[in-house]
Design an enzyme around this catalytic site. Sequence first.
Site, mmCIF file in Angstrom:
data_model
loop_
_atom_site.group_PDB
_atom_site.id
_atom_site.type_symbol
_atom_site.label_atom_id
_atom_site.label_comp_id
_atom_site.label_asym_id
_atom_site.label_seq_id
_atom_site.Cartn_x
_atom_site.Cartn_y
_atom_site.Cartn_z
ATOM 1 N N LEU A 45 0.493 -1.186 0.189
ATOM 2 C CA LEU A 45 -0.071 0.120 -0.008
ATOM 3 C C LEU A 45 0.858 1.096 -0.130
ATOM 4 C CD1 LEU A 45 -3.019 -0.563 2.639
ATOM 5 C CD2 LEU A 45 -3.238 -0.392 0.502
ATOM 6 N N ASP A 46 0.733 2.231 -0.908
ATOM 7 C CA ASP A 46 1.817 3.467 -0.504
ATOM 8 C C ASP A 46 1.820 3.505 0.872
ATOM 9 O OD1 ASP A 46 0.165 5.496 -1.228
ATOM 10 O OD2 ASP A 46 -0.693 4.278 -2.972
ATOM 11 N N LYS A 47 2.774 4.936 0.893
ATOM 12 C CA LYS A 47 2.608 5.787 2.197
ATOM 13 C C LYS A 47 1.165 6.388 2.380
ATOM 14 C CE LYS A 47 5.218 9.197 3.120
ATOM 15 N NZ LYS A 47 5.484 10.920 3.114
ATOM 16 N N ASP A 48 0.609 6.975 1.588
ATOM 17 C CA ASP A 48 -0.858 7.741 1.437
ATOM 18 C C ASP A 48 -1.536 6.990 2.241
ATOM 19 O OD1 ASP A 48 0.967 9.886 1.672
ATOM 20 O OD2 ASP A 48 0.557 9.631 -0.371
ATOM 21 N N SER A 49 -1.945 5.557 2.257
ATOM 22 C CA SER A 49 -2.436 4.696 1.672
ATOM 23 C C SER A 49 -2.688 3.923 3.634
ATOM 24 C CB SER A 49 -2.731 3.674 0.691
ATOM 25 O OG SER A 49 -3.185 4.577 -0.240
#
Length: 194
Positions: A45-49
Amino acid sequence: MSHNAHYFIYKPFGVLSQFSRPEPHHKTLADYFNVPKDVYPVGRLDKDSEGLLLLTNDNRLNQRLLNPQHKLPKTYWVQVEGAPTDADLAPLRIGVTIKLKNGPYKTLPAQASVLHPRPEVPDRMPPVRYRKTVPDTWLEIILHEGKNRQVRKMTAAIGFPTLRLIRMGLGNYRLPQLEPGGMERVGEEEINRL
């Protein structure tokens, strides 16, 4: 015979989906989860998710789940800016063109619907910027693929930028009532039901 370990975690916002720290200021899974050294996340999951991530030391399972042929459904709750109608979401059900590193890409058909009532979700730290003049809406989007920042690119393509993104499900497994940073060890049976 080595024993397989599987954990479902709620990855918090702002945290990289890995245990190694590329830069001293990065927050990683190691800041939140204490698991055996041979355990790694399946996918990312990307950092912002935020939300559901599976950690395992079972390489066969890792390869099976990441194999595009299996098209394991992933369920996301997405807070978007604006108030999309059901008709606004129709393009997502057919497939929209997004930009990837290697050029334009047409997404596979996704399931997309407005969540009524608004879902109860844990607070995010820091919170999403609130703007009185702009409504926001929660959507449920179910994908059978996982390109880089795909959900964000899809909602942007139909004119509703993503404010917050939580992965709620993987296959038929739903995020339990965990708070960000929460972890649950699961057995082989539950993994096989994925």
